[in-house]
Design a protein around this motif. Sequence first.
Motif, short mmCIF file in Angstrom:
data_model
loop_
_atom_site.label_atom_id
_atom_site.label_comp_id
_atom_site.label_asym_id
_atom_site.label_seq_id
_atom_site.Cartn_x
_atom_site.Cartn_y
_atom_site.Cartn_z
N LYS A 4 0.73 -1.22 -0.14
CA LYS A 4 -0.23 -0.13 0.01
C LYS A 4 0.90 1.09 0.04
O LYS A 4 1.81 1.40 0.69
CB LYS A 4 -0.90 0.02 1.26
N GLN A 5 0.51 2.28 -0.86
CA GLN A 5 1.16 3.41 -1.17
C GLN A 5 0.91 4.25 0.51
O GLN A 5 -0.23 4.46 0.49
CB GLN A 5 0.95 4.14 -2.06
N ARG A 6 1.79 4.82 0.99
CA ARG A 6 1.69 5.69 2.03
C ARG A 6 1.17 7.05 1.91
O ARG A 6 0.41 7.82 2.58
CB ARG A 6 2.70 5.53 3.16
N PHE A 7 1.83 7.69 0.80
CA PHE A 7 1.47 8.90 0.67
C PHE A 7 1.90 9.23 -0.95
O PHE A 7 2.52 8.56 -1.50
CB PHE A 7 2.35 9.81 1.46
N GLU A 8 1.39 10.54 -1.49
CA GLU A 8 1.41 11.04 -2.75
C GLU A 8 2.63 11.97 -2.62
O GLU A 8 3.15 12.45 -1.69
CB GLU A 8 0.46 11.56 -3.24
N VAL A 9 3.55 12.21 -3.71
CA VAL A 9 4.61 13.20 -3.50
C VAL A 9 4.39 14.30 -4.84
O VAL A 9 4.02 13.82 -5.86
CB VAL A 9 5.85 12.62 -3.64
N ILE A 10 4.53 15.55 -4.37
CA ILE A 10 4.61 16.56 -5.42
C ILE A 10 5.95 17.13 -5.32
O ILE A 10 6.63 17.52 -4.56
CB ILE A 10 3.47 17.60 -5.01
N ALA A 77 -8.18 13.66 0.58
CA ALA A 77 -7.46 12.59 -0.19
C ALA A 77 -6.48 12.21 0.14
O ALA A 77 -6.07 12.56 1.43
CB ALA A 77 -7.38 13.17 -1.82
N ASP A 78 -5.66 11.22 -0.44
CA ASP A 78 -4.45 10.74 0.24
C ASP A 78 -3.41 12.02 0.56
O ASP A 78 -3.43 13.06 0.19
CB ASP A 78 -3.55 10.25 -0.89
#
Length: 115
Positions: A4-10, A77-78
Amino acid sequence: MKMKQRFEVILLGEVWDLLGSLDKKTRNKILYNIDKARYVNDPELFKKIDDAIWEFRTKYKRSYYRLFSFWDKTENADTLVVATHGIVKKTNKIPKSEIDKAKRIMNQYFEQKKK
């Protein structure tokens, strides 16, 4: 089993500028480590450095690459991690001025978001 992905990155503009200035192998190593950090909790890859600022860490060919980041938990959201800027250095010590710069960029980011 898929992790599972823990966070998004920008990645903000200065991060892209830094990545664009590096050779392809170095750039790919940094992007690989950022991607890996999204799935595994490893302080060698992603580490808290003060109350608000974190860093993505990559050591490659005797240099340390640091991308300063902060959490944006304002959306439903995430959770997002926003990378502000990065530095390349030969030692493991982080200049305070770089942490201050990350905080300035973080404050600007949240000000823009309010508008």
